[in-house]
Design a protein around this motif. Sequence first.
Motif, mmCIF file in Angstrom:
data_model
loop_
_atom_site.group_PDB
_atom_site.id
_atom_site.type_symbol
_atom_site.label_atom_id
_atom_site.label_comp_id
_atom_site.label_asym_id
_atom_site.label_seq_id
_atom_site.Cartn_x
_atom_site.Cartn_y
_atom_site.Cartn_z
ATOM 1 N N VAL A 181 13.439 -2.704 -5.499
ATOM 2 C CA VAL A 181 12.604 -1.498 -5.424
ATOM 3 C C VAL A 181 11.151 -1.755 -5.803
ATOM 4 O O VAL A 181 10.369 -0.811 -5.932
ATOM 5 C CB VAL A 181 13.180 -0.361 -6.312
ATOM 6 C CG1 VAL A 181 14.498 0.132 -5.750
ATOM 7 C CG2 VAL A 181 13.338 -0.811 -7.757
ATOM 8 N N GLY A 182 10.790 -3.005 -5.988
ATOM 9 C CA GLY A 182 9.388 -3.335 -6.273
ATOM 10 C C GLY A 182 8.864 -2.572 -7.485
ATOM 11 O O GLY A 182 9.438 -2.629 -8.579
ATOM 12 N N ALA A 183 7.805 -1.811 -7.271
ATOM 13 C CA ALA A 183 7.097 -1.139 -8.364
ATOM 14 C C ALA A 183 7.941 -0.087 -9.087
ATOM 15 O O ALA A 183 7.583 0.367 -10.168
ATOM 16 C CB ALA A 183 5.835 -0.487 -7.805
ATOM 17 N N ALA A 189 0.611 -3.908 2.864
ATOM 18 C CA ALA A 189 -0.031 -5.160 2.454
ATOM 19 C C ALA A 189 -0.935 -5.758 3.528
ATOM 20 O O ALA A 189 -0.754 -5.516 4.719
ATOM 21 C CB ALA A 189 1.049 -6.175 2.091
ATOM 22 N N ALA A 190 -1.898 -6.558 3.056
ATOM 23 C CA ALA A 190 -2.759 -7.291 3.984
ATOM 24 C C ALA A 190 -1.981 -8.450 4.612
ATOM 25 O O ALA A 190 -2.353 -8.949 5.668
ATOM 26 C CB ALA A 190 -3.979 -7.818 3.245
ATOM 27 N N GLY A 191 -0.910 -8.875 3.949
ATOM 28 C CA GLY A 191 -0.027 -9.885 4.536
ATOM 29 C C GLY A 191 -0.566 -11.303 4.502
ATOM 30 O O GLY A 191 -0.217 -12.121 5.354
ATOM 31 N N ILE A 234 19.181 -1.553 -3.062
ATOM 32 C CA ILE A 234 18.295 -0.398 -3.248
ATOM 33 C C ILE A 234 16.869 -0.880 -3.026
ATOM 34 O O ILE A 234 16.379 -1.750 -3.744
ATOM 35 C CB ILE A 234 18.455 0.245 -4.640
ATOM 36 C CG1 ILE A 234 19.935 0.524 -4.932
ATOM 37 C CG2 ILE A 234 17.641 1.542 -4.721
ATOM 38 C CD1 ILE A 234 20.196 1.188 -6.279
ATOM 39 N N GLY A 235 16.212 -0.347 -2.012
ATOM 40 C CA GLY A 235 14.853 -0.760 -1.643
ATOM 41 C C GLY A 235 14.884 -1.568 -0.358
ATOM 42 O O GLY A 235 15.627 -2.545 -0.238
ATOM 43 N N GLY A 236 14.091 -1.134 0.612
ATOM 44 C CA GLY A 236 14.108 -1.810 1.921
ATOM 45 C C GLY A 236 12.737 -2.302 2.334
ATOM 46 O O GLY A 236 12.356 -2.208 3.489
ATOM 47 N N GLY A 237 11.998 -2.862 1.370
ATOM 48 C CA GLY A 237 10.758 -3.564 1.710
ATOM 49 C C GLY A 237 11.107 -4.996 2.084
ATOM 50 O O GLY A 237 12.229 -5.299 2.490
ATOM 51 N N ILE A 238 10.150 -5.887 1.919
ATOM 52 C CA ILE A 238 10.339 -7.264 2.361
ATOM 53 C C ILE A 238 11.482 -7.951 1.588
ATOM 54 O O ILE A 238 12.245 -8.746 2.153
ATOM 55 C CB ILE A 238 8.998 -8.010 2.231
ATOM 56 C CG1 ILE A 238 8.856 -9.058 3.307
ATOM 57 C CG2 ILE A 238 8.758 -8.550 0.860
ATOM 58 C CD1 ILE A 238 7.410 -9.388 3.595
ATOM 59 N N VAL A 239 11.635 -7.597 0.314
ATOM 60 C CA VAL A 239 12.680 -8.234 -0.501
ATOM 61 C C VAL A 239 14.067 -7.720 -0.099
ATOM 62 O O VAL A 239 14.979 -8.512 0.184
ATOM 63 C CB VAL A 239 12.416 -8.000 -2.011
ATOM 64 C CG1 VAL A 239 13.567 -8.519 -2.849
ATOM 65 C CG2 VAL A 239 11.111 -8.674 -2.431
#
Length: 242
Positions: free
Chosen positions: A201-203, A46-48, A8-13
């Motif tokens: 899901v980060g935040a 993100a600024a990365g 669940i969650g498809g950001g960088i993690v």
Amino acid sequence: MQKRIAIIGGGIVGATAAYYLSKLPGSEKIKVTLFDDGVGQASKAAAGIISPWLSKRRNQQWYRLAKAGADLYPELIHDAQLGTDVYQQTGTIVTREDEADLETLFALAQDRRKTAATMGDVATLTAQEVQDQVPLLTNPQPGVVITGGARVDGAALVNGLLASASKRNLKVSHERVKLNAQGQVITSLGARQFDRVILAVGAWLKELIAPLGVNADVRPQKGQLIELAVKDYPLQEHMPVV
Ligand SMILES: Cc1cc2nc3c(=O)[nH]c(=O)nc-3n(C[C@H](O)[C@H](O)[C@H](O)COP(=O)(O)OP(=O)(O)OC[C@H]3O[C@@H](n4cnc5c(N)ncnc54)[C@H](O)[C@@H]3O)c2cc1C
């Protein structure tokens, strides 16, 4: 027997987890479904800047995790056959106005370097040398340069990893899901049972796992990112991060 894993969650993690699950020996026996609605994704905003080494946070567990993340990038980018448009070791420069502060920073950098090969070389720069590397600066200060510091394009990385995993055992479902008290994933088609559920899901972790009776200590940190386009200035993609 086939294993079913939900992310669940498809950001960088989540995207990195999906990528490595697609590379596991026997991955054809693992069916991975990634749920993500993409709303508010930090990885895309993100600024990365990849340069955790000079942080003065006392939390050693955080430092070990952030350092391991920075160490993983070169290998991950190479394995996933992604290019310098996604990740590039441009170097980072941390400046200090005060000479004594600069020395303290340099000593910290040298110390951290002993256990962080990814940092590359560490050196002090005069104000003029900082300006030579970043001509945009009008009032440069002396600094410490770390040649292994890098920049990542989060959106491009996520897209690259998901595209690679989708060729093997990943299916992406663009929807917001919930968990119920039994740990099932509540989708638009109803409750689904998985052998494992990876929460990325980060935040949003606190609200996602509340039905399980678990409290995640996730709190907001306020900040501001200003992106400037400099008129008539040639784009210098290799410029270090300051
Ligand atoms: C403006 C800004 C600048 C930053 N700059 C840097 C930097 O320079 N260097 C650095 O190291 N870090 C930086 N960060 C932090 C970094 O971006 C994050 O730590 C990282 O991207 C978090 O990744 P993630 O995968 O955990 O979460 P995210 O990238 O936020 O991904 C979580 C995903 O989960 C999805 N989601 C949430 N709940 C659900 C649900 N119930 N169902 C389905 N999907 C769901 C969201 O829509 C989102 O797409 C910055 C962050 C921001 C916001």
